[in-house]
Design a protein around this motif. Structure first.
Motif, PDB file in Angstrom:
ATOM      1  N   UNK A 170     -28.891  44.929   6.768  1.00 26.42           N
ATOM      2  CA  UNK A 170     -27.895  44.260   7.600  1.00 26.42           C
ATOM      3  C   UNK A 170     -28.481  44.066   8.987  1.00 26.42           C
ATOM      4  N   UNK A 171     -28.332  42.878   9.533  1.00 27.70           N
ATOM      5  CA  UNK A 171     -28.832  42.579  10.877  1.00 27.70           C
ATOM      6  C   UNK A 171     -27.684  42.072  11.737  1.00 27.70           C
ATOM      7  N   UNK A 172     -27.971  41.901  13.023  1.00 22.67           N
ATOM      8  CA  UNK A 172     -26.939  41.480  13.973  1.00 22.67           C
ATOM      9  C   UNK A 172     -26.998  39.989  14.273  1.00 22.67           C
ATOM     10  N   UNK A 173     -27.510  39.205  13.362  1.00 19.27           N
ATOM     11  CA  UNK A 173     -27.525  37.766  13.573  1.00 19.27           C
ATOM     12  C   UNK A 173     -28.911  37.213  13.804  1.00 19.27           C
ATOM     13  N   UNK A 174     -28.955  35.976  14.285  1.00 19.27           N
ATOM     14  CA  UNK A 174     -30.213  35.238  14.404  1.00 19.27           C
ATOM     15  C   UNK A 174     -31.149  35.838  15.442  1.00 19.27           C
ATOM     16  N   UNK A 176     -31.687  38.977  16.061  1.00 14.18           N
ATOM     17  CA  UNK A 176     -32.230  40.276  15.685  1.00 14.18           C
ATOM     18  C   UNK A 176     -33.389  40.090  14.708  1.00 14.18           C
ATOM     19  N   UNK A 177     -33.927  41.207  14.241  1.00 11.87           N
ATOM     20  CA  UNK A 177     -35.031  41.120  13.286  1.00 11.87           C
ATOM     21  C   UNK A 177     -34.545  40.513  11.981  1.00 11.87           C
ATOM     22  N   UNK A 178     -35.408  39.785  11.266  1.00  9.68           N
ATOM     23  CA  UNK A 178     -34.984  39.204   9.993  1.00  9.68           C
ATOM     24  C   UNK A 178     -34.695  40.297   8.970  1.00  9.68           C
ATOM     25  N   UNK A 179     -33.804  40.029   8.015  1.00  9.85           N
ATOM     26  CA  UNK A 179     -33.475  41.049   7.013  1.00  9.85           C
ATOM     27  C   UNK A 179     -34.655  41.336   6.096  1.00  9.85           C
ATOM     28  N   UNK A 180     -34.733  42.567   5.649  1.00  8.12           N
ATOM     29  CA  UNK A 180     -35.767  43.011   4.727  1.00  8.12           C
ATOM     30  C   UNK A 180     -35.156  43.273   3.360  1.00  8.12           C
ATOM     31  N   UNK A 181     -35.899  42.959   2.336  1.00  8.14           N
ATOM     32  CA  UNK A 181     -35.463  43.219   0.969  1.00  8.14           C
ATOM     33  C   UNK A 181     -36.240  44.407   0.403  1.00  8.14           C
ATOM     34  N   UNK A 182     -35.563  45.269  -0.300  1.00  3.45           N
ATOM     35  CA  UNK A 182     -36.203  46.432  -0.904  1.00  3.45           C
ATOM     36  C   UNK A 182     -35.428  46.855  -2.141  1.00  3.45           C
ATOM     37  N   UNK A 183     -36.038  47.743  -2.918  1.00  6.22           N
ATOM     38  CA  UNK A 183     -35.427  48.217  -4.154  1.00  6.22           C
ATOM     39  C   UNK A 183     -35.272  49.729  -4.110  1.00  6.22           C
ATOM     40  N   UNK A 184     -34.280  50.208  -4.827  1.00  6.30           N
ATOM     41  CA  UNK A 184     -34.041  51.644  -4.945  1.00  6.30           C
ATOM     42  C   UNK A 184     -33.846  51.982  -6.417  1.00  6.30           C
ATOM     43  N   UNK A 185     -34.648  52.880  -6.922  1.00  2.00           N
ATOM     44  CA  UNK A 185     -34.461  53.365  -8.293  1.00  2.00           C
ATOM     45  C   UNK A 185     -33.419  54.482  -8.278  1.00  2.00           C
ATOM     46  N   UNK A 186     -32.584  54.504  -9.296  1.00  2.75           N
ATOM     47  CA  UNK A 186     -31.525  55.509  -9.339  1.00  2.75           C
ATOM     48  C   UNK A 186     -31.551  56.259 -10.673  1.00  2.75           C
ATOM     49  N   UNK A 187     -31.049  57.483 -10.630  1.00  2.00           N
ATOM     50  CA  UNK A 187     -30.756  58.228 -11.850  1.00  2.00           C
ATOM     51  C   UNK A 187     -29.285  58.078 -12.226  1.00  2.00           C
ATOM     52  N   UNK A 188     -28.434  58.113 -11.200  1.00  2.00           N
ATOM     53  CA  UNK A 188     -27.002  57.847 -11.371  1.00  2.00           C
ATOM     54  C   UNK A 188     -26.593  56.869 -10.280  1.00  2.00           C
ATOM     55  N   UNK A 189     -25.881  55.823 -10.673  1.00  2.00           N
ATOM     56  CA  UNK A 189     -25.411  54.819  -9.721  1.00  2.00           C
ATOM     57  C   UNK A 189     -23.889  54.848  -9.681  1.00  2.00           C
ATOM     58  N   UNK A 190     -23.338  54.939  -8.484  1.00  2.00           N
ATOM     59  CA  UNK A 190     -21.886  54.919  -8.298  1.00  2.00           C
ATOM     60  C   UNK A 190     -21.525  53.718  -7.432  1.00  2.00           C
ATOM     61  N   UNK A 191     -20.813  52.773  -8.019  1.00  2.00           N
ATOM     62  CA  UNK A 191     -20.386  51.572  -7.291  1.00  2.00           C
ATOM     63  C   UNK A 191     -19.026  51.862  -6.677  1.00  2.00           C
ATOM     64  N   UNK A 192     -19.001  51.952  -5.344  1.00  2.00           N
ATOM     65  CA  UNK A 192     -17.759  52.231  -4.610  1.00  2.00           C
ATOM     66  C   UNK A 192     -17.685  51.319  -3.396  1.00  2.00           C
ATOM     67  N   UNK A 193     -17.963  50.050  -3.623  1.00  2.00           N
ATOM     68  CA  UNK A 193     -18.105  49.089  -2.526  1.00  2.00           C
ATOM     69  C   UNK A 193     -16.789  48.510  -2.048  1.00  2.00           C
ATOM     70  N   UNK A 194     -15.670  48.955  -2.634  1.00  2.00           N
ATOM     71  CA  UNK A 194     -14.372  48.525  -2.136  1.00  2.00           C
ATOM     72  C   UNK A 194     -14.003  47.111  -2.532  1.00  2.00           C
TER      73      UNK A 194
END
Length: 514
Positions: A170-174, A176-194
């Motif tokens: 997440x960035x603060x707009x144009x 700020x620094x450009x957004x970066x993409x990355x990956x996260x490996x999980x053993x258990x994933x909990x989706x609680x994004x509302x």
């Protein structure tokens, strides 16, 4: 003397860079792929390369060691990745045993919002920090443990086959620094994004209305309200324009809309009449609801709320919004309602992220879960909170989008995962034969809402169809404040809330526009 030669090379590089800044040829190559692993100094390396011109002897290339969090090894703690920092996700993280798991939270905000008191911050009854609890205080391991992290990012995709998620910072707009993409490996994933505020596809809502779900929304409401008060006092403003600027319209008669209307009416009667005497006769509040206000409450309580809001000067209108324009809203019957401040509080629905996932859906578009809050079609994925609902095959109704539902689900799932981890089922694809224990059962504890003027409603029925205890008046207001004060997450914020309430009672609300 290698270190001395390096200093000379860096000095030469800086001088050449300043002289050739406008040169069209690429002088520096930055490989800025985002990585998160062990945060070691070896992750970025400075490597020399052949000089492309006499003026620049070295090219600096940053080479990432990793493009994300790699899968855990058998001798490492399994990783639980939590998407979201709302009621469900934070209660889950608080209950997880960090001796068993590493905890990684991915969310566009680094705090939890105590939403029942959010309306009070809009008019200065409470300060904004009183309702915001940092993630690091809820689960200290995120700030201290070497394998636990918080990432200010949005999840952009889930690969259930590879057990990994794709994220974007997440960035603060144009600027700020450009957004970066990355990956996260999980053993258990909990989706609680509302969930997101429901607009029902009505034109102009997102452009002109303000929602009331985040601290930033409350800040915007407060600034807009105080700005309109000050603008309305400027010489030359017509009476019609004053009435429009100071007309606060609330759409939605649920608990949030009613509580905000009550707080706003208190603010007008106690503070505006004293400090903005020139315009006190122009400011008023209108609450628009298509059906009955507080429809989940007992009939007697609804009638009491209607009476108290009317007595406080809130105008109740039954109608359906057809369109929202910059300075007025249009109802289905053609009625035009001018406004200076428009607050939209008509419930919630699935977010675009939830809609885009290929996971099974429950009625209403939420992620479908079974009796243990698992997503049954994939391994090691759970979903809780406003973004989750029981599948039709379970025979259970979809639970309401309430804080107490989300909190109860978070507590249950934390206990379940701790149980699974203790028997060796914490790693990916290792819990197939693990006994999960009792199914999740939700028992409604009741509902509360304040209507202003030291009055509130307390409905302790377990459901709309059952009978139970219901209270109104000052006693209910005292119960309402006491209950929420004890439910505030930390002692730090409980102290803030108590002090803010005492300060407001003695000195009035803070009307500074900061």
């Amino acid at each position: 003397m290698t270190w001395f030669r390096n200093i000379l090379q860096i000095t030469s590089f800086k001088s050449s860079f300043n002289q050739k800044l406008t040169s069209p040829s690429p002088q520096i190559i930055y490989t800025t792929r985002f990585f998160i692993r062990n945060f070691s100094s070896e992750s970025f390396q400075t490597t020399p390369s052949p000089s492309p011109s006499p003026s620049l002897s070295n090219t600096i290339t940053f080479t990432p060691k990793s493009s994300g969090l790699e899968p855990t090894k058998p001798n490492e703690k399994p990783r639980v990745v939590v998407l979201g920092s709302g009621w469900a996700g934070c209660r889950l993280m608080k209950g997880l045993d960090t001796n068993i798991y590493d905890v990684v939270c991915v969310s566009p905000r680094n705090h939890m919002v105590f939403t029942p008191l959010l309306a009070s911050t809009c008019v200065g009854t409470l300060e904004f920090r009183s309702v915001a609890e940092p993630i690091g205080r809820i689960q200290p391991a995120i700030s201290k443990a070497p394998g636990s992290y918080f990432f200010l990012a949005n999840c952009k995709g889930i690969d259930t086959d590879k057990h990994e998620i794709k994220c974007e910072t997440v960035t603060d707009g144009a600027d700020s620094v450009p957004p970066w993409n990355f990956k996260i490996a999980y053993d258990k994933l909990v989706i609680a994004s509302g969930a997101e505020a429901s607009t029902f596809g009505i034109k102009g809502v997102k452009e002109h209305a303000i929602f009331l779900r985040e601290v930033s929304h409350a800040q915007e409401i407060r600034r807009k309200l105080l700005l309109n008060l000050m603008l309305s006092d400027v010489p030359g403003i017509s009476k019609e324009e004053k009435s429009r600027l100071l007309h606060c319209v609330v759409i939605g008669g649920g608990p949030t809309g009613v509580e905000f209307s009550g707080e706003l009416s208190d603010f007008i009667m106690k503070d505006v009449h004293e400090r903005y005497a020139h315009v006190k006769d122009y400011i008023h509040v209108t609450l628009i609801e298509a059906n009955e206000i507080l429809s989940s409450f007992d009939v007697r309580l609804r009638e009491y709320a209607t009476k108290q809001l009317t007595k406080s000067g809130v105008r109740l209108v039954h109608g359906v919004v057809k369109e929202v324009q910059p300075q007025k809203i249009v109802l289905n019957d053609g009625t035009e309602v001018p406004y200076g401040l428009l607050v939209w509080s008509t419930g919630v629905g699935p977010s675009n992220f939830i809609k885009a996932t290929e996971l099974p859906k429950s009625p209403g578009g939420r992620i479908g879960v079974d009796e243990w809050l698992r997503v049954p079609s994939v391994q090691d994925v759970f979903s809780i909170g406003d973004c989750a609902g029981f599948l039709e095959t379970t025979g259970r109704p979809v639970l309401p989008a309430l804080a107490q539902v989300a909190e109860r689900q978070g507590r249950y799932l934390a206990a379940l995962l701790n149980r699974v981890g203790k028997v060796g089922g914490g790693h990916a694809n290792c819990a197939n034969d693990t006994e999960l224990g009792a199914q999740f059962v939700y028992r409604h504890l009741g509902s509360m809402a304040t209507v202003g003027r030291y009055k509130a409603l307390v409905d302790l029925r377990k459901s709309k169809e059952e009978k139970g205890l219901s209270l109104t008046g000052f006693v209910s207001w005292f119960i309402w404040r006491s209950a929420y004060l004890t439910r505030v997450v930390s002692w730090r914020n409980r102290f803030y809330v108590a002090v803010n309430w005492a300060t407001t009672f003695v000195f009035g609300r803070d009307i500074s526009r900061i």
